[in-house]
Write a protein that holds these residues in place. Sequence first.
Motif, mmCIF file in Angstrom:
data_model
loop_
_atom_site.group_PDB
_atom_site.id
_atom_site.type_symbol
_atom_site.label_atom_id
_atom_site.label_comp_id
_atom_site.label_asym_id
_atom_site.label_seq_id
_atom_site.Cartn_x
_atom_site.Cartn_y
_atom_site.Cartn_z
ATOM 1 N N GLU A 72 50.511 137.574 22.146
ATOM 2 C CA GLU A 72 49.490 136.737 21.492
ATOM 3 C C GLU A 72 50.106 135.640 20.626
ATOM 4 O O GLU A 72 49.775 134.462 20.776
ATOM 5 N N LEU A 73 51.020 136.012 19.713
ATOM 6 C CA LEU A 73 51.577 135.006 18.802
ATOM 7 C C LEU A 73 52.449 134.015 19.561
ATOM 8 O O LEU A 73 52.437 132.812 19.267
ATOM 9 N N GLY A 107 48.684 129.045 13.002
ATOM 10 C CA GLY A 107 49.530 130.184 12.630
ATOM 11 C C GLY A 107 49.858 130.113 11.143
ATOM 12 O O GLY A 107 49.755 131.116 10.421
ATOM 13 N N SER A 147 45.577 137.291 17.107
ATOM 14 C CA SER A 147 46.673 137.091 16.148
ATOM 15 C C SER A 147 46.208 137.406 14.734
ATOM 16 O O SER A 147 46.967 137.975 13.933
ATOM 17 N N ALA A 207 52.112 141.347 19.277
ATOM 18 C CA ALA A 207 52.582 140.084 18.693
ATOM 19 C C ALA A 207 53.193 139.178 19.767
ATOM 20 O O ALA A 207 52.869 137.989 19.825
ATOM 21 N N PHE A 230 55.236 131.378 16.127
ATOM 22 C CA PHE A 230 53.809 131.370 15.764
ATOM 23 C C PHE A 230 53.525 130.361 14.648
ATOM 24 O O PHE A 230 52.519 129.640 14.682
#
Length: 199
Positions: A97-98, A170, A128, A94, A164
């Motif tokens: 990537e996020l 997101g 994600s 997380a 995110f």
Amino acid sequence: MYVRIIRLCLMEKGIDHELVPIDIFAPGGPPAGYLERHPFGRIPAFAHEGFALYETGAIARYIDEAFDGPALQPSDAKLRARCNQLISIADNYAYPELVWGVYVERVSKPGRGVPTDTDRLAAALAKSRKCLAAISGLMGDGPWLVGEQPTLADLYMAPMFDYFLMAPEGAEIIRQHANLGGWWARMASRPSMEATKPL
Ligand SMILES: N[C@@H](CCC(=O)N[C@@H](CS)C(=O)NCC(=O)O)C(=O)O
């Protein structure tokens, strides 16, 4: 980010504490002496009664175990393993990537007039999606990521989701997971989250 996780732990446990801001990205490097507290030059570093500690996972578990207040780790072995699994997912998948892949490329860089690396963003969005699907599957239908009370897993994941979800993609991805949408609404309205909102 990681500092916010520790601030959330302290607030959820109801522990008085002092926050000393450290600019690790300052042009001349971290302030003099900081590398003695954290040889890798990251934040946070923590101290309690002369006991110095760095690495968020170690600090968070110490805070939970050394102080009174609501338990932030399940006592059941399987739920505790699930909590640790989600913390590991937060650290390893997380966060890169996020936060770095999506938030930094889609929100932070354009806000600073720096061009987005579109290949990096596209790859991070794909990862994600996988990340949220995995977290949603592990969470099931309970109110929190693990069990009936907030745990370290929630306190780890929430600051990452906050960044995110500032990216429109997101917000779109979380809409595909009703359990995560409900979790985020519960998490975001906690006083600890309100009190530690990034500026
Ligand atoms: N493994 C560390 C990671 C902490 C971390 O990466 N903190 C970020 C800020 S949220 C940082 O210090 N970044 C500066 C850098 O990477 O040089 C922990 O768990 O505490």
